[in-house]
Design a protein around this motif. Structure first.
Motif, PDB file in Angstrom:
ATOM      1  N   LYS A  50       0.863  -1.186  -0.049  1.00 53.35           N
ATOM      2  CA  LYS A  50       0.012  -0.179  -0.085  1.00 53.35           C
ATOM      3  C   LYS A  50       0.875   1.213  -0.154  1.00 53.35           C
ATOM      4  CE  LYS A  50      -3.978  -2.044   1.976  1.00 53.35           C
ATOM      5  NZ  LYS A  50      -4.244  -3.153   3.254  1.00 53.35           N
ATOM      6  N   PRO A  51       0.584   2.194  -0.673  1.00 57.29           N
ATOM      7  CA  PRO A  51      -0.748   2.765  -1.463  1.00 57.29           C
ATOM      8  C   PRO A  51      -0.641   2.007  -2.590  1.00 57.29           C
ATOM      9  CG  PRO A  51       0.636   4.572  -1.349  1.00 57.29           C
ATOM     10  CD  PRO A  51       1.392   3.604  -0.686  1.00 57.29           C
ATOM     11  N   TYR A  68      -0.369   2.566  -9.111  1.00 61.73           N
ATOM     12  CA  TYR A  68      -0.526   3.405  -8.339  1.00 61.73           C
ATOM     13  C   TYR A  68      -1.768   4.369  -8.719  1.00 61.73           C
ATOM     14  CZ  TYR A  68       3.884   2.468  -6.547  1.00 61.73           C
ATOM     15  OH  TYR A  68       5.180   1.479  -6.118  1.00 61.73           O
ATOM     16  N   ILE A  71      -2.047   8.690  -6.064  1.00 58.66           N
ATOM     17  CA  ILE A  71      -1.334   8.917  -4.636  1.00 58.66           C
ATOM     18  C   ILE A  71      -1.558  10.567  -4.694  1.00 58.66           C
ATOM     19  CG2 ILE A  71       1.004   8.960  -3.763  1.00 58.66           C
ATOM     20  CD1 ILE A  71      -0.339   6.138  -4.393  1.00 58.66           C
ATOM     21  N   LYS A  72      -1.791  10.823  -3.045  1.00 60.68           N
ATOM     22  CA  LYS A  72      -2.113  12.303  -2.990  1.00 60.68           C
ATOM     23  C   LYS A  72      -1.087  12.756  -2.437  1.00 60.68           C
ATOM     24  CE  LYS A  72      -6.921  11.367  -2.199  1.00 60.68           C
ATOM     25  NZ  LYS A  72      -6.913   9.795  -2.870  1.00 60.68           N
ATOM     26  N   GLN A  75       1.086  11.842   0.695  1.00 59.44           N
ATOM     27  CA  GLN A  75       1.055  10.476   1.035  1.00 59.44           C
ATOM     28  C   GLN A  75       2.438   9.779   1.090  1.00 59.44           C
ATOM     29  OE1 GLN A  75      -2.176   8.771  -1.353  1.00 59.44           O
ATOM     30  NE2 GLN A  75      -2.126   6.831  -0.326  1.00 59.44           N
ATOM     31  N   VAL A  91       7.643  10.384   0.424  1.00 55.31           N
ATOM     32  CA  VAL A  91       6.587  11.098   0.405  1.00 55.31           C
ATOM     33  C   VAL A  91       6.155  11.731  -1.113  1.00 55.31           C
ATOM     34  CG1 VAL A  91       5.135  12.959   1.548  1.00 55.31           C
ATOM     35  CG2 VAL A  91       6.596  11.402   3.039  1.00 55.31           C
ATOM     36  N   GLU A 159      -2.571  14.549  -8.283  1.00 53.41           N
ATOM     37  CA  GLU A 159      -2.538  13.074  -7.758  1.00 53.41           C
ATOM     38  C   GLU A 159      -1.672  12.227  -8.581  1.00 53.41           C
ATOM     39  OE1 GLU A 159      -6.308  11.226  -7.181  1.00 53.41           O
ATOM     40  OE2 GLU A 159      -7.065  12.669  -5.525  1.00 53.41           O
TER      41      GLU A 159
END
Ligand code: ZN
Ligand code: ZN
Lengths: 233, 383
Positions: A50-51, A68, A71-72, A75, A91, A159
């Protein structure tokens, strides 16, 4: 005998072993990401992934397709895995330039001290957006396996959407490369809920494949492959 | 007879100074055993050797090996100067892995990782680590510990992915860092010091190895496991450094061998620095490159890589630090392609397009076939 016991222990420990078939046709991953499959894949549920979402044709120790889907900003990439290796979190940031996004993937793939060599990185359309592609070679730390891989990605509405595929350089990478390319070409990002229609959908990427130098891609059969996580014998 | 050969005559005086301290005089009169014979294949020890032989065979095929002939010969001969008549039984393998580690299997196969080669400043420091490992070998410390490592090694073959790489990676790393007992550690330190002294190296340098590692660990809260799997078993504690300093006082003299070392490793530093940055433990890398920059003939390269670590870390003020380092690294027009790329990438982020374009052009000039040339060209076109 010992081998088997250890294997089972690890599988239990990691809480994995949940495998689900992903069928031919349109597959939606997350809220806004979809792709077309010709032939089924195995979706393996690992907490450590994850993610991302992990798919495989041959089994997780052989080839891995990581998806993916949005992905924010802020995150953490594979936080469980980072905790295990005591390494610092990686990150995602919405304003990351391409080289930093690729560097982030590189970081994830070298957490086990595998050797990662970037072969190519360049702009490419992906999933109807302006994105990038990268190609790499990796020598897997624990068994010295030489792998080849590539990834596509694009950032949309802050994202990150991406596909990363990695497989042994011998046999498996050439066997599945075209199949994964086709998935990448079919990928689409839908607009965020409540947003206006996207400005323009770019055509899918076209490129020369890596593979082995001077080697032609084998024809890919679209027949379903019998796939499973290899049982330890 | 054999034992006598090993007694270092010059040591009589210095060893006698040991009287009141941590060490007894006898401690520094170390006489190595005779060459270790291959154990009976049917014995437990023989089984372990066979296992290590198999590992060694795999290692020989490994894509992770540094195969440069000159470098291998150089380090093998350094090991030989420490191991004396055991030289023929010790085979050194250089492994490309960006962590500080060396390990010795009981069958005489020794691994030295490139992260260690990057971190030691001279021959004496490398000799300190190799001498320590040779000490474990000569005293056969690893026998007991090897048993459970067998299981872990098998496990390492099973799972290799991404997702649980952490678990597997740790197991794989542990397999190369045997956990010895503490008294074994002290003994190996002492033997290593004696061996390096006899080979003509300055024992003082051995304390500096651990001091440098302590600095690097302090760059970040944690136990240093990311810098070195060796730390789990070889904690770079102040005590360790101090006891090595105490031994050094008893075994004075010797050379550091700084220039000869840097001459031999300089062709590889670029790769090793790149591997270091790829660990993505940027604060540790910054501490390391800062240390390596000091008084080094390769200061420019180290500064360029410190800039890379700053740029990729991207904390507040890091872009400025990186830019300043990149600029200093290229101040005399040094052809450090990466520094120009770095300048370009940061200037681009700040929308200083003409500065970015100028740096990118220089980068592509120096490195037209770089893997990221396509990306950089696209940046140049849109600048
Ligand atoms: Zn002496
Ligand atoms: Zn030790």
């Amino acid at each position: 005998m010992k081998y088997l016991i250890v294997m089972v222990a690890v599988v239990v420990l990691a809480g994995c072993g949940s495998v689900r078939k992903v069928e031919t046709g349109t597959n939606k991953v997350g809220e806004r990401f979809s792709m077309q499959l010709e032939g089924p894949w195995n979706h393996v549920d690992f907490p450590g992934i994850k993610p991302g979402q992990l798919w495989t044709m041959e089994g997780i120790t052989v080839d891995e397709l990581i998806i993916y889907a949005g992905i924010k900003d802020g995150q953490v990439m594979h936080p469980d895995n980072a905790a295990q290796t005591k390494k610092q979190n990686v990150v995602f940031r919405r304003d990351m330039p391409t080289e930093k996004i690729v560097s982030m993937f590189e970081s994830v793939m070298t957490r086990d001290d595998s050797v990662f060599k970037l072969l190519r990185i360049e702009p490419s359309s992906f999933a109807g957006r302006k994105g990038f592609l990268f190609e790499f070679e990796r020598i897997r730390r624990n068994d010295n396996l030489r792998q080849l891989g590539f990834g596509y990605g694009a950032v949309d509405d802050g994202e990150l959407f991406a596909l990363v595929y990695v497989a042994p350089a011998l046999t498996f990478f050439p066997r599945h490369q075209a199949r994964v390319e086709a998935i990448a070409h079919s990928a689409l990002i839908s607009p965020p809920v409540g947003a206006a229609a996207p400005v323009a959908i770019l055509p899918p990427p076209v490129r020369v494949s890596i593979g082995m130098p001077g080697q032609r891609l084998p024809a890919v059969s679209t027949a379903a492959r019998a796939v499973a996580i290899p049982e330890p014998k | 007879m054999k034992r006598r050969q090993w007694l270092h005559m010059g040591c009589a005086v210095c060893a006698s100074l040991a009287a009141g301290g941590l060490l007894a005089q006898g401690d520094l009169d170390y006489a190595p055993p005779e060459r270790l014979a291959r154990p009976d294949a049917a014995s437990d020890e023989g089984g372990l050797w066979a296992m290590m032989d198999r590992e060694e065979k795999n290692l020989r095929r490994s894509g992770l090996l540094l195969r440069d002939e000159q470098l291998n010969r150089y380090i093998q001969s350094l090991a030989c100067s420490l191991a004396g008549e055991h030289c023929g039984d010790i085979r050194v393998y250089l492994v490309r892995t960006p962590q500080f580690n060396a390990s010795m299997a009981p069958n005489g196969s020794m691994q030295i990782w490139s992260g260690l080669l990057l971190r030691v400043a001279n021959e004496a420091q490398l000799a300190a680590v190799i001498g320590h490992e040779v000490g474990h070998y000569l005293q056969r410390h690893s026998l007991a510990r090897l048993r459970d490592i067998r299981d872990k090694a098998a496990l390492g073959q099973v799972l290799g992915l991404f997702g649980i790489a952490g678990l597997v990676g740790q197991v794989a790393l542990n397999a190369t860092a045997f956990a010895y007992q503490r008294d074994h550690e002290r003994e190996a330190d002492r033997i290593g010091a004696v061996l390096m002294h006899r080979a003509g190296y300055s024992v003082e340098e051995s304390a500096k190895v651990w001091d440098g590692m302590l600095q690097e660990m302090r760059a970040r809260d944690g136990d240093g496991a990311t810098v070195s799997p060796l730390f789990a078993t070889h904690p770079p504690t102040p005590e360790r450094r101090d006891s090595l300093s105490a031994i050094a006082a008893l075994l004075p003299g010797g050379s550091a061998g700084t220039e000869s070392y840097l001459t031999r490793v300089s062709p590889f530093l670029d790769d090793w620095c790149e591997d270091e940055v790829k660990r993505h433990q940027f604060s540790e890398s910054v501490a390391l490159f800062s240390r390596l920059m000091v008084a080094s003939p390769v200061a420019g390269l180290m500064q360029c890589y410190r800039a890379e670590a700053y740029r990729l870390r991207g904390a507040d003020g890091d872009d400025e630090r990186a830019l300043s380092d990149y600029r200093l690294a290229t101040r005399d027009g040094a052809p450090l392609a990466k520094a120009y790329r770095g300048i370009g990438l940061i200037e681009r982020q700040r929308h200083r397009n003409s500065e970015a374009a100028q740096a990118f052009r220089r980068y592509l000039e120096l490195s037209p076939g770089a893997p990221d040339a396509g990306l950089i060209r696209s940046y140049l076109e849109s600048a």
